[in-house]
Design an enzyme around this catalytic site. Structure first.
Site, PDB file in Angstrom:
ATOM      1  N   LYS A 237       5.476 -20.276   5.503  1.00 15.56           N
ATOM      2  CA  LYS A 237       4.366 -20.021   6.092  1.00 15.56           C
ATOM      3  C   LYS A 237       3.725 -21.414   6.414  1.00 15.56           C
ATOM      4  O   LYS A 237       3.535 -22.122   5.553  1.00 15.56           O
ATOM      5  CB  LYS A 237       3.484 -19.005   5.379  1.00 15.56           C
ATOM      6  CG  LYS A 237       1.961 -18.770   6.025  1.00 15.56           C
ATOM      7  CD  LYS A 237       1.179 -17.501   5.228  1.00 15.56           C
ATOM      8  CE  LYS A 237      -0.407 -17.404   6.196  1.00 15.56           C
ATOM      9  NZ  LYS A 237      -0.963 -16.314   5.588  1.00 15.56           N
TER      10      LYS A 237
ATOM     11  N   SER B 163      -2.359 -12.002   7.792  1.00 10.03           N
ATOM     12  CA  SER B 163      -2.267 -13.391   8.561  1.00 10.03           C
ATOM     13  C   SER B 163      -0.590 -13.845   8.498  1.00 10.03           C
ATOM     14  O   SER B 163      -0.097 -14.706   9.315  1.00 10.03           O
ATOM     15  CB  SER B 163      -3.117 -14.456   8.172  1.00 10.03           C
ATOM     16  OG  SER B 163      -2.816 -14.769   6.710  1.00 10.03           O
TER      17      SER B 163
ATOM     18  N   SER C  47      -3.031 -10.478   3.352  1.00  9.93           N
ATOM     19  CA  SER C  47      -2.158 -11.085   4.215  1.00  9.93           C
ATOM     20  C   SER C  47      -0.725 -11.004   4.224  1.00  9.93           C
ATOM     21  O   SER C  47       0.034 -11.705   4.901  1.00  9.93           O
ATOM     22  CB  SER C  47      -2.655 -12.546   4.511  1.00  9.93           C
ATOM     23  OG  SER C  47      -4.092 -12.419   5.103  1.00  9.93           O
TER      24      SER C  47
END
Lengths: 477, 486
Positions: free
Chosen positions: B79, B154, B178
């Protein structure tokens, strides 16, 4: 109208840790800009603070020395505001739960000792420096100082004159240096002060509106700044005006304070507990360990110098003001405990003069404390005259040798052998018949001349008291 | 190079260990898939082809030299919130479009040390603020199951990449769901570990007291293998918990007999999609059949989790994002006329709308005069919720419920109504507020879209949490379903 001044001080003492409060970068002063700022100090994305345990210990040390309460759990909070030399956009400080609360310290005033209560002392990180010169319309940022640990010491508004404020500042300054938690260097900003100043009619219980004077970094400035500010406020009120709550800056060149920002412009700092840091725990065992390592404090030491060593209060204070001077003095006295006052005189006289002349700190003295003690002993035991003692002192200063070695090598031992001195006395009296006559006629002053002649003949080594006595005997004969 | 590789970390690690293929071959395979398919998904912000092949070659060399660990040579997607030395870390923001960190996040260091190969940096909501991956400066990510739908957020890029097999496993971060919500939307498994389990050092902060990194993969077993590499005490993170290292695979094969699973009544309220409710009930039955006992429990104040979360998270973010001021790094506006202008325009241009909204909410919540009513009150709610979870865990060992009230929605559906989107976090935020480990695993399909089933455990009970999920995955095949795209 009679006015009373009310002053409270916030002192920022830079803690003498080797690394910063939340990073491993060095705190040494004077490095090239931005060479002592690591990723944490720069506030790079993703970095996290880790508290330096040494800073905690130093705060506890201070708290115990002012007889304060040490919080078992204290909390770091974020003080949010934007400024280019504040890399994270917030300063990590302590707000609701400071590590030290409710202490007190005694200060000297013209009316004698007075206790000032200390509201709190909390830990925080310093910001960097904005450099406005040499950048041609731009501002330079030096983040070497960012993250340096500070102890902010907040007093109650209990000082009633500029002199008391300066005395309080001196007392705290002496204390933090004693405790070894701050070098006290005001030129480098290691010890600085903000003063909250207000006036009120004598007898009135409520405080007047206060102004805060920022960044006072000398004992002289704090006194002058407060005196100016008090006068300004009184003039303002007496001419029908009102004091407004504001932050003011002292300009030492013009010897005046001027407004920096008003209360309306004050930031809303949006304090909240820093979620990156756990509450700081201090256990009773931690406190006991720090307490066991506390040195004798300045006022205790002064009292002991007076009662146990027989020094005058002023001498005691001069020697105890600086922890290193006090330690030097005590080491010298240990060699020759019988004559503490004489040792004190030598330290404050010959030694201070020589240190001043060569611009040396006492830690760099070429004469070790023990050697000075031995020298004083040689003077008090009659081995050296006072004059010879001073000569030996100078020789010790330049050569680094001890007194006995110099006395031996240079044959400076004071002559107390009566027969040797008698020979010299007779020679001198024979050669100075006129003066002898004058003395007999009652001109006592001539005696000094005759003694001087004998001393000269013996190369300064004769015991002057003995010479004096022998001359009188010889003339009377 | 073989064209077909097994799926999942466990199988790939076994293949590498047996010499069936090399890490370089495997890495080439993934890079080729990314090149071929990611144009439709936009799951990666940065692909590190050259560096990945170098790392793969190093992994193969380490294996040849007998220095291979369990994950050596396995590729992963990272990420873009974890700082990587030498590779841009954007946090999907224009603010950090040109930011290259001079250091590796602890998680990246650990995965590197484990010999894993970083394929690239995945897309996400800007600064991890969002539940749909639509706030990214680099454009939205598509859900591999239906390209018109959001992948969740997210960590939407990581979820989409794993679901579409553009990476066998990925890192994610979870502040209010997330990891779990995009895992649910994309039909994969995702674990938010106990707060303090995985170092936050080098993970760009959104809300420091809630943020926690974790793995996103195809199965509980894969998550356990990855967590072994990610987790561990880090002296650079004061909130990292000092505990002996443990093997998170150790409880995978434990039987469920005697395990008490609680179904919090409040998880099954009117807002829950009927199909998802059925899926969760089915999952409960599967666990019961394995020997677990089911019991209804209550978390009476679960409805306060969203309001508390949307005070605490914005409050912390408003402060955490102050460092992006245009002075030292990140976006700086052209020709600022003074300092104020530099701040206003650098931040105004660098941050997107959702980030600005949360900074404003948080700034307001912390303001003098509002602090007690909002921030302090929210912290009290937080303690209350933690106490209620503790009370529930006095009765049961695990909690079972849905991950989300709905399946993935159409892109743009909540564009003008952020509050509706915030309310979608109803089942996930509580675990962050209480610091508990929680996992989402695939538990069915509704209208052809994946459903996430959520398991929550006591603090530091990840091994048993993963064990429960693994037992479930031994009995079901939802986690093996693949979107048509792949």
């Amino acid at each position: 109208m009679q006015w009373e001044t009310v002053i409270g001080l916030e002192i920022h003492a830079q803690l003498a840790t080797r690394s910063k409060i939340f990073s491993g970068a060095s705190t040494a002063y004077g490095a090239e800009p931005n060479t002592q700022a690591c990723a944490v100090d720069l506030g790079l994305p993703g970095v996290l603070p880790v508290v330096n345990r040494e800073a905690i210990t130093m705060a506890v040390r201070f708290g115990l020395a002012i007889d304060a309460q040490i919080a078992p759990l204290s909390v770091f909070a974020r003080k949010n505001y934007f400024y280019p030399d504040l890399p994270k956009g917030y300063q990590i400080s302590q707000y609701e739960d400071p590590i030290v609360a409710r202490g007190r310290i005694d200060i000297d005033t013209e009316q004698g000792a007075k206790t000032i209560n200390i509201t709190r002392a909390h830990l925080e990180e310093d910001a960097g420096k904005s450099l406005h010169e040499d950048f041609h319309g731009a501002t330079g940022i030096d983040l070497n100082r960012a993250g340096t640990p500070l102890l902010e010491i907040v007093s109650e508004p209990e000082m009633r004159s500029a002199q008391e404020a300066a005395s309080y500042m001196r007392e705290i300054h002496r204390l933090v240096r004693y405790l070894g938690i701050c070098d006290g260097n005001m030129q480098e900003g290691s010890f600085r002060c903000d003063a909250n100043v207000s006036v009120r009619p004598v007898g009135q219980a409520e405080f007047g509106t206060r102004a805060e004077i920022k960044n006072l970094n000398s004992f002289r400035f704090i006194e002058r700044a407060i005196e100016y500010e008090v006068e300004r406020q009184i003039d303002l009120i007496e001419s029908g005006g009102k004091v407004v709550q504001e932050t003011r800056l002292y300009d030492p060149d013009k010897d005046e304070t001027r407004s920096l920002r008003s209360k309306e412009d004050a930031h809303d700092y949006r304090y909240f507990p820093d979620p990156d840091l756990l509450p700081v725990a201090v256990t009773q065992a931690d406190i006991d360990a720090v307490r066991a390592s506390l040195p004798e404090l300045p006022r205790q030491k002064i009292a002991r110098f007076v009662t146990e060593l027989g020094l005058g209060r002023e001498e005691a204070t001069t020697l105890a003001n600086d922890a290193e001077v006090a330690a030097y003095f005590e080491r010298a006295v240990a060699v020759h405990p019988a004559s503490a006052r004489q040792v004190a005189n030598w330290v404050m006289g010959e030694l201070f003069a020589a240190l001043n002349r060569d611009n040396l700190a006492i830690s760099a003295s070429p004469i070790k404390a023990e050697d000075l003690g031995r020298l004083v002993e040689r003077v008090t035991d009659g081995t050296l005259s006072g004059k010879l003692g001073k000569q030996v002192f100078q020789s010790m200063w330049t050569s680094g040798r001890d007194a006995d070695a110099i006395i031996e090598a240079e044959g400076l031992r004071q002559v107390s052998d009566t027969t040797l001195i008698e020979v010299a006395v007779r020679e001198v009296l024979a050669a100075n018949a006129d003066q002898v006559e004058q003395f007999r006629a009652g001109k006592d002053k001539v005696l000094g001349f005759l003694v001087g002649q004998v001393m000269k003949k013996t190369g300064g080594k004769a015991n002057p008291a003995l010479v004096n006595e022998l001359i009188r005997t010889e003339i009377a004969r | 190079m073989g064209d077909t590789f097994p799926r999942g970390v466990a199988a790939l690690a076994a293949g590498l260990a047996r010499g069936e293929f090399s890490s370089v071959e495997l890495t080439r395979h993934y890079l080729a898939r990314i090149a071929a398919l990611d144009g439709r998904l936009n799951s990666y912000i940065t692909v590190c082809a050259e560096q990945a092949l170098t790392e793969a070659a190093a992994a193969d060399a380490a294996r040849a030299a007998g220095r291979a660990g369990p994950l050596t040579g396995v590729p992963y997607a990272n990420k873009d919130i974890f700082c990587t030395r030498g590779v841009r870390t954007s946090c999907a923001s224009k603010m950090l479009d040109s930011f290259i960190a001079p250091y590796d996040a602890t998680v990246c260091e650990r995965l590197r040390a484990a010999g894993m190969v970083m394929l690239g940096k995945t897309n996400m909501d800007e600064f991890a603020m969002g539940s749909s991956n639509e706030t990214s400066f680099y454009g939205p990510v598509a859900n591999p199951w239906d390209l018109d739908r959001v992948p969740g957020g997210s960590s939407g890029g990581s979820a989409a990449a794993v679901a579409a097999d553009l990476a066998p496993i990925a890192t994610g971060t979870d502040t209010g769901g997330s990891i779990r919500q995009p895992a649910a939307f994309c039909g994969i498994s995702g674990l938010k570990p106990t707060y303090g389990r995985v170092s936050r050092y080098g993970m760009i902060a959104f809300a420091s007291s809630l943020d926690q990194g974790g793995p996103m993969g195809l199965s509980a077993e894969d998550l356990a293998l990855m967590l072994n590499a990610m987790a561990g005490f880090d002296p650079r993170d004061s909130t990292s918990v000092e505990r002996p290292d443990e093997d998170f695979t150790r409880a995978l094969d434990l039987p469920l007999a005697g395990l008490k699973v609680g179904l919090p009544r409040e998880y099954f309220d009117a807002g829950l999609d009927a199909g998802i409710r059925t899926a969760v009930e089915q999952a409960a039955k599967v666990l019961e059949a394995q020997g677990a006992t089911l019991r209804e429990v209550s978390l009476p104040h679960l409805d306060l989790a969203i309001p508390a979360y949307y005070v605490i998270a914005p409050a912390e973010c408003s402060s955490n994002l102050s460092r992006f001021d245009g002075v030292r790094f990140g976006h700086r506006c052209e020709n600022p006329k003074d300092l104020f202008d530099l701040y206003c325009r650098s931040r105004g241009e660098g941050f997107g709308a959702e980030v600005k909204r949360r900074i404003l909410i948080g700034t307001y919540a912390l303001s003098s005069g509002y602090y007690d009513a909002y921030y302090r009150k929210a912290q009290q709610v937080r303690r209350l919720l933690r106490d209620e979870f503790n009370a529930a865990f006095a009765e049961v060992d695990m909690l079972l419920g849905p991950t989300t009230p709905t399946v993935a929605w159409r892109a743009g559906a909540h564009a003008s109504d952020p509050v509706t989107m915030y309310l979608g976090d109803i089942y996930t935020t509580a675990a962050n507020l209480a610091g508990l480990p929680a996992l989402s695993m695939p538990g069915g399909l509704v209208d052809g879209l994946p459903v996430g089933v959520q398991l929550t455990a006591r603090h530091f009970d990840e091994a048993r949490l993963l064990g429960l999920a693994h037992r479930y995955q031994q009995e079901t095949d939802w986690h093996t379903r693949q979107p048509a795209l792949a």
